[in-house]
Scaffold this active site. Structure first.
Site, mmCIF file in Angstrom:
data_model
loop_
_atom_site.group_PDB
_atom_site.id
_atom_site.type_symbol
_atom_site.label_atom_id
_atom_site.label_comp_id
_atom_site.label_asym_id
_atom_site.label_seq_id
_atom_site.Cartn_x
_atom_site.Cartn_y
_atom_site.Cartn_z
ATOM 1 C CE LYS A 120 -1.058 -0.421 4.991
ATOM 2 N NZ LYS A 120 -0.435 -1.755 5.174
ATOM 3 C CG ASN A 143 -0.676 3.757 7.981
ATOM 4 O OD1 ASN A 143 -0.724 3.956 9.190
ATOM 5 N ND2 ASN A 143 -0.100 2.686 7.461
ATOM 6 C CG HIS A 188 -1.560 -5.292 12.435
ATOM 7 N ND1 HIS A 188 -0.458 -4.718 13.031
ATOM 8 C CD2 HIS A 188 -1.617 -4.799 11.168
ATOM 9 C CE1 HIS A 188 0.129 -3.905 12.164
ATOM 10 N NE2 HIS A 188 -0.546 -3.943 11.039
#
Length: 445
Positions: A120, A143, A188
């Site tokens: 990304k 981000n 995560h």
């Protein structure tokens, strides 16, 4: 600007994102409160003196008395104190939601929203370069780089946002011109106790109310039921794809660009380029201009970056591979005539490493496992594994073994925080040590 006058605002988490939220409210002559669980959080010295703050834990009284809580992406919404505030009727959102509410009031603005377990940052950066090179004002952040709220002051025509699952959890008003989930793999998992489906659900929020949804034809987890215009990219399938021999980037039956003209290396990066071109097309960017930018794009540091080629040995820094999916992509792309020396290690974040096993079979490979989860990683192929405490120890051994045709690949499949400040520091250590060791060690014939 949407008015929050008279509201009791609490910002949880400081750092650059928290400071951007503070500045956003101060610009409205609103003084929020700030909470941070750290005793000395980054950015505390920059905090406006008028802003009250509570450090070292969560202030339940402030949270339950708030009208609106802005939670940092680093704070899980499942935190008991936030859950209690939510039960008391307090609205809890993130900085991206604040941003979206503002942009939705503006006419003619476009948003490219990009997420995925891997790639990304490369795609976000490349799309930003494409828009800029086309002569259109662009704001790139989220981000990466600048917090989204700071982009509002630039008033660009197009916003290009990288969004994490944590940011998307607290966002409900995103209305992207084009939104994409590039891929999904376990990441995560320590933050998602309900497992992969909980993580997928967070990622899928990016598609809500998007005009175009760009899916990965080869990854069903990126598919969506949203009532939007669906476009796709993939290896041999999709609206944007590679030619059968992987020699060209294609759009339908049209050859866009020969892959050997790209500075980007590896099949996964060809897919990143296809995704960026698809997004640029839907943003209305002239394709000729887009193709020139893609051709010139050098790629990003620490992302499958060839940092040294000496005496026939390639040293590749893929320190940004902080999850299993990213390392899978690297192993799928790396070309090696001799032996592959693979450096794995760090904090695996409770991930399942077993998807790497097929990529280690039927090839000449030697594993070097270091860091917190070195023993777990060593189980992938124990017969050809060396366990060390640190990456430095592993590289010192590797330097005595490599010969022409070999590849040394740092693609750790883990976060770096057990031994390094971040993946950047880990990648710099790898690069510097590779150069030092190759200058000291005589190559084996």
């Amino acid at each position: 600007m949407i008015s929050y006058q008279g509201k009791n605002i609490v910002i949880v988490g400081l750092g650059i994102t928290g400071l951007s939220c503070v500045d956003y409210f101060l610009d409205q002559n609103m003084i929020p409160k700030v909470i941070d669980t750290r005793n000395n959080p980054a950015g505390i010295e920059q905090l406006d003196k008028r802003v009250p703050y509570h450090l070292g834990g969560l202030n339940s009284e402030w949270l339950c008395e708030a009208d609106l809580i802005i939670a940092s992406p680093g704070i899980a919404l499942s935190t008991p104190e936030l859950q209690q505030a939510a039960k008391n009727g307090v609205e809890i959102i993130g900085d991206i939601e604040l941003f979206c509410r503002e942009v939705n009031q503006q006419q003619g603005k476009k948003i490219a929203a990009i997420t995925g377990s891997n790639g990304k940052t490369t795609v976000t950066t490349l799309v930003g370069e494409i828009v800029k090179d086309a002569g259109i004002s662009v704001g790139v952040g989220g981000n990466i780089g600048q917090p989204a709220l700071t982009l509002l002051k630039q008033q660009p025509d197009i916003y290009v946002l990288e969004l994490s699952s944590f940011q998307l959890e607290a966002t409900c008003s995103l209305q992207a011109t084009v939104a994409t989930i590039l891929n999904i793999s376990e990441d995560h998992m320590n933050r998602y106790p309900e497992g992969l489906q909980q993580y997928i659900a967070a990622k899928q929020r990016i598609y809500h109310n998007a005009e175009y949804c760009l899916i990965n034809e080869d990854d069903r987890l990126t598919y969506t039921d949203e009532k939007a215009k669906i476009i796709s990219f993939g290896l041999q399938n999709g609206d944007y794809h590679l030619s059968d021999d992987n020699q060209y980037l294609m759009a339908g039956n049209d050859k866009l660009l020969a892959t050997d003209q790209l500075h980007l290396i590896g099949t996964h990066n060809y897919l990143n380029a296809l995704a960026a071109l698809a997004i640029a097309d839907k943003l209305g960017i002239n394709r000729t201009s887009s193709l020139k930018t893609v051709t010139d794009f050098q790629g990003l540091s620490h992302r499958f970056e060839l940092v040294l080629e000496k005496d026939g040995v390639k040293w590749i820094n893929d320190s940004k591979a902080t999850n299993v999916g990213s390392t899978e992509a690297a192993l799928n792309s790396v070309a090696c005539q001799g032996k592959l020396y693979l450096l794995l290690g760090g904090d695996g974040k409770a991930a399942d490493f077993s998807p790497l096993i097929p990529y280690l079979q039927n090839r000449s490979v030697e594993l070097f496992c270091f860091g917190r989860d070195r023993s777990l990683l060593a189980k992938l192929k124990p017969e050809v594994t060396t366990i060390t405490e640190t990456m430095v120890e592993a590289m010192e051994i590797i330097a005595t073994k490599v010969k022409a045709g070999d590849v040394v690949l740092l693609s750790p499949a883990c976060a770096s925080l057990d031994q390094y400040k971040n993946y950047v520091e880990r990648g710099l250590f790898f690069t510097e040590l590779a150069k030092k060791l190759t200058s000291e060690t005589r190559l084996k014939s």
